[in-house]
Motif scaffolding. Sequence first.
Motif, mmCIF file in Angstrom:
data_model
loop_
_atom_site.group_PDB
_atom_site.id
_atom_site.type_symbol
_atom_site.label_atom_id
_atom_site.label_comp_id
_atom_site.label_asym_id
_atom_site.label_seq_id
_atom_site.Cartn_x
_atom_site.Cartn_y
_atom_site.Cartn_z
ATOM 1 N N GLY A 70 -38.339 -41.176 -39.905
ATOM 2 C CA GLY A 70 -38.528 -40.172 -40.928
ATOM 3 C C GLY A 70 -37.725 -40.396 -42.171
ATOM 4 N N ILE A 71 -37.097 -41.553 -42.336
ATOM 5 C CA ILE A 71 -36.350 -41.841 -43.541
ATOM 6 C C ILE A 71 -36.727 -43.235 -44.016
ATOM 7 C CG2 ILE A 71 -34.354 -40.383 -43.111
ATOM 8 C CD1 ILE A 71 -34.354 -44.013 -42.093
ATOM 9 N N ARG A 72 -36.304 -43.537 -45.224
ATOM 10 C CA ARG A 72 -36.530 -44.881 -45.739
ATOM 11 C C ARG A 72 -35.351 -45.741 -45.335
ATOM 12 N NH1 ARG A 72 -34.718 -47.718 -49.839
ATOM 13 N NH2 ARG A 72 -33.623 -45.946 -50.738
ATOM 14 N N ALA A 73 -35.581 -46.634 -44.394
ATOM 15 C CA ALA A 73 -34.500 -47.474 -43.905
ATOM 16 C C ALA A 73 -34.278 -48.647 -44.840
ATOM 17 C CB ALA A 73 -34.822 -47.988 -42.501
ATOM 18 N N ASP A 74 -33.035 -48.896 -45.186
ATOM 19 C CA ASP A 74 -32.705 -50.040 -46.004
ATOM 20 C C ASP A 74 -32.672 -51.283 -45.125
ATOM 21 O OD1 ASP A 74 -32.404 -48.479 -48.272
ATOM 22 O OD2 ASP A 74 -30.300 -48.019 -47.787
ATOM 23 N N SER A 77 -27.671 -51.921 -42.177
ATOM 24 C CA SER A 77 -27.371 -51.036 -41.053
ATOM 25 C C SER A 77 -27.347 -49.565 -41.434
ATOM 26 C CB SER A 77 -26.008 -51.428 -40.457
ATOM 27 O OG SER A 77 -24.985 -51.287 -41.434
ATOM 28 N N THR A 78 -27.873 -49.225 -42.593
ATOM 29 C CA THR A 78 -27.837 -47.831 -43.037
ATOM 30 C C THR A 78 -29.233 -47.317 -43.346
ATOM 31 O OG1 THR A 78 -27.594 -48.367 -45.391
ATOM 32 C CG2 THR A 78 -25.574 -48.229 -44.081
ATOM 33 N N ALA A 79 -29.326 -46.005 -43.371
ATOM 34 C CA ALA A 79 -30.559 -45.326 -43.769
ATOM 35 C C ALA A 79 -30.152 -44.135 -44.624
ATOM 36 C CB ALA A 79 -31.347 -44.870 -42.547
ATOM 37 N N THR A 80 -30.918 -43.884 -45.677
ATOM 38 C CA THR A 80 -30.546 -42.818 -46.604
ATOM 39 C C THR A 80 -30.906 -41.440 -46.063
ATOM 40 O OG1 THR A 80 -30.805 -41.943 -48.840
ATOM 41 C CG2 THR A 80 -32.716 -43.030 -47.880
ATOM 42 N N GLY A 81 -29.978 -40.501 -46.239
ATOM 43 C CA GLY A 81 -30.233 -39.124 -45.860
ATOM 44 C C GLY A 81 -30.312 -38.207 -47.060
ATOM 45 N N SER A 82 -30.476 -38.795 -48.252
ATOM 46 C CA SER A 82 -30.407 -38.023 -49.489
ATOM 47 C C SER A 82 -31.712 -37.327 -49.847
ATOM 48 C CB SER A 82 -29.984 -38.943 -50.649
ATOM 49 O OG SER A 82 -28.682 -39.435 -50.431
ATOM 50 N N ARG A 83 -32.739 -37.504 -49.039
ATOM 51 C CA ARG A 83 -34.003 -36.803 -49.280
ATOM 52 C C ARG A 83 -34.351 -35.960 -48.066
ATOM 53 N NH1 ARG A 83 -34.878 -42.113 -50.696
ATOM 54 N NH2 ARG A 83 -34.791 -42.495 -52.938
ATOM 55 N N SER A 84 -35.130 -34.928 -48.304
ATOM 56 C CA SER A 84 -35.492 -34.004 -47.238
ATOM 57 C C SER A 84 -36.628 -34.562 -46.394
ATOM 58 C CB SER A 84 -35.917 -32.658 -47.839
ATOM 59 O OG SER A 84 -36.565 -31.857 -46.881
ATOM 60 N N LEU A 85 -36.388 -34.670 -45.110
ATOM 61 C CA LEU A 85 -37.432 -35.123 -44.190
ATOM 62 C C LEU A 85 -38.572 -34.107 -44.135
ATOM 63 C CD1 LEU A 85 -38.606 -36.850 -41.888
ATOM 64 C CD2 LEU A 85 -37.122 -35.596 -40.322
ATOM 65 N N PHE A 192 -36.355 -22.987 -45.409
ATOM 66 C CA PHE A 192 -37.133 -24.108 -45.945
ATOM 67 C C PHE A 192 -36.598 -24.533 -47.301
ATOM 68 C CE2 PHE A 192 -40.476 -26.210 -48.264
ATOM 69 C CZ PHE A 192 -40.997 -27.086 -47.331
ATOM 70 N N SER A 193 -36.229 -23.571 -48.132
ATOM 71 C CA SER A 193 -35.710 -23.898 -49.463
ATOM 72 C C SER A 193 -34.430 -24.712 -49.366
ATOM 73 C CB SER A 193 -35.456 -22.612 -50.260
ATOM 74 O OG SER A 193 -36.642 -21.886 -50.452
ATOM 75 N N VAL A 194 -33.551 -24.348 -48.445
ATOM 76 C CA VAL A 194 -32.271 -25.039 -48.316
ATOM 77 C C VAL A 194 -32.463 -26.463 -47.810
ATOM 78 C CG1 VAL A 194 -30.107 -25.090 -47.020
ATOM 79 C CG2 VAL A 194 -30.875 -22.965 -48.047
ATOM 80 N N ILE A 195 -33.346 -26.640 -46.827
ATOM 81 C CA ILE A 195 -33.509 -27.973 -46.245
ATOM 82 C C ILE A 195 -34.432 -28.861 -47.075
ATOM 83 C CG2 ILE A 195 -33.071 -27.106 -43.930
ATOM 84 C CD1 ILE A 195 -36.022 -27.268 -43.344
ATOM 85 N N SER A 196 -34.988 -28.341 -48.159
ATOM 86 C CA SER A 196 -35.900 -29.152 -48.968
ATOM 87 C C SER A 196 -35.172 -30.121 -49.885
ATOM 88 C CB SER A 196 -36.826 -28.250 -49.801
ATOM 89 O OG SER A 196 -36.084 -27.520 -50.767
ATOM 90 N N HIS A 197 -33.861 -29.919 -50.090
ATOM 91 C CA HIS A 197 -33.082 -30.847 -50.921
ATOM 92 C C HIS A 197 -31.596 -30.623 -50.640
ATOM 93 C CE1 HIS A 197 -31.483 -32.920 -54.520
ATOM 94 N NE2 HIS A 197 -32.623 -33.584 -54.463
#
Length: 497
Positions: A70-74, A77-85, A192-197
């Motif tokens: 559910g994320i964009r894996a680089d 060894s990391t994956a970004t969590g800066s966007r809302s799944l 939903f608003s809080v977890i959207s960003h």
Amino acid sequence: MNVSVPSDKSTWRVSPFLLLAVAVIACLSVLLINGGPLYYYDTGSYIRQGNVALNTFLPTINEGGDAAGGIRADQDSTATGSRSLIYGIVMAIFFRASALTAISFFHLASVLLAVWLLARAANKSLEESRNTTLLTAVPLLIAAITSLPFYIAYMMPDIFAPVLLIVIAVLTAFGRSMQVWELLLLTALAVFSVISHPSHLAIAGLMVPFVILAALSVKTPGRWRAVMLVLMILAIAVVERKAFQIAVETRTDKEVVYTPHITARLIVDGPGMDYLDEVCPNEDVPTCALHEALSWSDDPYRLTVSHIIFERSPRLGSFRLMTAEDRKNVALAQRDFAKAVFLSRPIATTLALAENGYRQILRDSIWMTIPTEQALDNARHLARLDDDEQNLIQGGLLSKDRGWIEAVDILHGTVYAASFVTIVVLLLIPRSVSRDIKLFALFILIGIAVNALVCGGVSQPADRYGARVMWLLPFTAAFLLVVRWSAAPRVVTERDL
């Protein structure tokens, strides 16, 4: 015997619904004029991560074989969590149905729900009843003169920042007397608003002290209800972030990191760079690797947050040119880095944060919602569209000629200034509106300031972050005026006669 003051009943019943229909059309005006949604360069990232998440749940659907939980894996060894799944999944569902335009209606429905619940709650708190439809329609219609329609059409989660502020203000001002189902709807909308960003989580967190102060200022039953609900909303959002992290690390063997916006912001503002100049080189300070990378070029324009975070050219880049391991360490260390910078330079850091918040308040243009061809290309690239899918992301009419933006910004700025003055005057005039209505308006102003502090201080002052909440000013001003002037006809008794 009671006698009602004569009134035009048909007008009272029909007119508010006509106004509501006009308000809905006005909110969709940008979508209709443009001929489709508005895209940001990062829209494609949400589509991509949503597709990846759907592939995890629906493995028979192949979107390129990238199952990164559910994320964009680089490619490290990391994956970004800066966007809302969650928002990414919503966007991907509509994308797969070739119906991205429907997201605008989803945005509009969320705004309408928040405003309708506000109107209901406010109406019940008043001694003289108002028409709930009127309380919903008029403020939205006035807000639609400004930035609201642009963010309804914007394929990003920004619209949920003002929705969150409305919900928190409603809970604080009227939560004591609201019914359980109303509170549940508001809470779900806020979650939903809080977890959207990620920035919305920070905004909600910073609003908590103000909600507590509001509860302490009254002695009525249920005064702590808003505090408990906002804390519950925050707890759910934190659990969602933790569950996301565990799922990613379990399924992909990658570590979730967040883009080091705070680190870049502190460096650009000065206190962070001064701290690094003092302590580096030092192997025990991971951010020293970024300090070294910043010295690879003498171009002064490399010292902007966007260039530090995203630029890849040798002349302007730094963070993206580092090794994958160094990038990971810098990202993971940003909280410790921020703490160290503040402790070493508390006054300079506080002043920089305040200055960025002030600069953010002054930025409210809608130009960042209008995509350039470069932004569209980037959105298509990040979404990994096939050749036959390129037409799913198009610029529309408003992108063809940007000369109109300046005139629109002048109009919006004038309305914002007049609205702010109106709100302040009504807040200061005794008995202009009820105490609860004033508390709601005050919390909207506080929320706008908190949004500026979070976005300007953590990221960088940008028009996109300001314009997304500024429509709340004309909305709130209109709401106050409607409450003040639209009381239902008074009932006259025999004693009055």
